[in-house]
Design a protein around this motif. Structure first.
Motif, PDB file in Angstrom:
ATOM      1  N   GLN A  94       0.836  -1.193   0.000  1.00  0.00           N
ATOM      2  CA  GLN A  94       0.000   0.000   0.000  1.00  0.00           C
ATOM      3  C   GLN A  94       0.872   1.245   0.000  1.00  0.00           C
ATOM      4  O   GLN A  94       1.894   1.294   0.705  1.00  0.00           O
ATOM      5  CB  GLN A  94      -0.908   0.010   1.233  1.00  0.00           C
ATOM      6  N   LYS A 119      -6.870   9.317  -1.490  1.00  0.00           N
ATOM      7  CA  LYS A 119      -6.898   7.860  -1.488  1.00  0.00           C
ATOM      8  C   LYS A 119      -5.767   7.345  -2.373  1.00  0.00           C
ATOM      9  O   LYS A 119      -5.578   7.829  -3.491  1.00  0.00           O
ATOM     10  CB  LYS A 119      -8.238   7.330  -1.999  1.00  0.00           C
ATOM     11  N   THR A 120      -5.045   6.380  -1.869  1.00  0.00           N
ATOM     12  CA  THR A 120      -3.966   5.777  -2.662  1.00  0.00           C
ATOM     13  C   THR A 120      -4.240   4.289  -2.853  1.00  0.00           C
ATOM     14  O   THR A 120      -4.930   3.650  -2.050  1.00  0.00           O
ATOM     15  CB  THR A 120      -2.605   5.939  -1.968  1.00  0.00           C
ATOM     16  N   ASP A 121      -3.698   3.750  -3.922  1.00  0.00           N
ATOM     17  CA  ASP A 121      -3.813   2.324  -4.213  1.00  0.00           C
ATOM     18  C   ASP A 121      -2.501   1.632  -3.828  1.00  0.00           C
ATOM     19  O   ASP A 121      -1.668   2.205  -3.129  1.00  0.00           O
ATOM     20  CB  ASP A 121      -4.143   2.125  -5.686  1.00  0.00           C
ATOM     21  N   LYS A 122      -2.306   0.425  -4.327  1.00  0.00           N
ATOM     22  CA  LYS A 122      -1.144  -0.396  -3.960  1.00  0.00           C
ATOM     23  C   LYS A 122      -0.110  -0.429  -5.085  1.00  0.00           C
ATOM     24  O   LYS A 122      -0.455  -0.455  -6.267  1.00  0.00           O
ATOM     25  CB  LYS A 122      -1.573  -1.829  -3.649  1.00  0.00           C
ATOM     26  N   PRO A 160       0.975   2.859  -8.149  1.00  0.00           N
ATOM     27  CA  PRO A 160      -0.412   2.959  -7.683  1.00  0.00           C
ATOM     28  C   PRO A 160      -1.150   4.193  -8.198  1.00  0.00           C
ATOM     29  O   PRO A 160      -0.557   5.231  -8.470  1.00  0.00           O
ATOM     30  CB  PRO A 160      -0.271   3.008  -6.151  1.00  0.00           C
ATOM     31  N   GLU A 180      -3.229   4.458 -12.367  1.00  0.00           N
ATOM     32  CA  GLU A 180      -2.062   3.602 -12.167  1.00  0.00           C
ATOM     33  C   GLU A 180      -1.229   3.549 -13.442  1.00  0.00           C
ATOM     34  O   GLU A 180      -1.749   3.733 -14.554  1.00  0.00           O
ATOM     35  CB  GLU A 180      -2.494   2.196 -11.749  1.00  0.00           C
TER      36      GLU A 180
END
Length: 242
Positions: A94, A119-122, A160, A180
């Motif tokens: 993450q 919000k961040t992704d992986k 991400p 991404e």
């Protein structure tokens, strides 16, 4: 009783036959499954100079948090203590939302707007490696053995996605999304040290400490983006020989 004796003879013969096969035909191939936590180190963990768009440049940091690694290894025993293998792996980490917040709201590089609802992704990584392992028991006849492994291969990483809301000085809210980014295939290498314990003739319990590093970069015109994705992994698993 008449049926019991033939069944007993068959059972004993089957066991003796299996033991003979185990003695005269040692396993030549093996499969290993392992998983465990993955800890980013170095520039992959650093929280500043995080790339949020394709226009950022330089040697960029990842702002990655601890994640998870999984490996599937297939190999063959060579004469002596050496093993060859190929390995497929997958990991995710993450991205730190606090680190991205600091980047977005840095007063030295941002305008009057403020980023909120971030919000961040992986980070995701797909690995294909091949290598060699030296395997040796701690003493003759020991079920406990140590292993040293070296592998090289390729890494396909995905940077991400990041989404947030930009609020300007008038209170106007504008949603912003950075998709991404799939990085091209990059050189990767892995070094591991561990132990194995043979619980049965063809089953081993495995424990390894791995250092994995890849060097993905993205170049779509200019600028060029470079990463160094170094991680330290603690993996546990099972090995099956046949």
């Amino acid at each position: 009783m008449k049926r019991f004796f033939p069944l007993l003879v068959i059972a004993v013969f089957s066991q003796l036959s299996l033991s003979a096969q185990q003695t005269t035909h040692p396993p030549r191939f093996y499969v290993e499954l392992s998983t465990g936590p993955s800890f980013p180190i170095g520039n992959f963990k650093v929280k500043d100079n995080i790339a949020l768009s394709d226009y950022d440049e330089g040697k960029l940091s990842g702002g990655a948090l601890p994640g998870l690694q999984g490996n599937l290894k297939v190999g063959a025993w060579l004469d002596g203590n050496w093993k060859l293998f190929i390995q497929g792996g997958y990991s995710y980490h993450q991205q730190d939302e606090d680190a991205v917040t600091e980047t977005l709201n840095d007063p030295n590089i941002q305008d009057a707007s403020v980023a909120v609802d971030i919000k961040t992704d992986k980070w995701r990584s797909y690995q294909g490696l091949g290598g060699v392992t030296y395997h040796a028991p701690f003493y003759e006849g020991s079920r406990l053995a140590y292993e040293a492994t070296m592998a090289i291969g390729i890494d396909r990483s995905i940077r991400p996605a990041v989404s947030f809301t930009a609020v300007d000085q008038y209170g106007t809210r504008t949603p912003v999304n950075y998709a991404e980014t799939k990085m091209p295939a990059a050189f990767a290498w892995d070094v591991a040290f561990g132990i194995s314990y043979r619980v049965a003739y063809n089953i081993d319990i495995l424990g390894n400490i791995n250092y994995y590093n890849a060097y993905p970069k993205r170049k779509s015109g200019e600028p060029e983006q470079k990463y160094e994705m170094a991680v330290l992994q603690v993996l546990l698993g099972l090995g099956f020989s046949f």
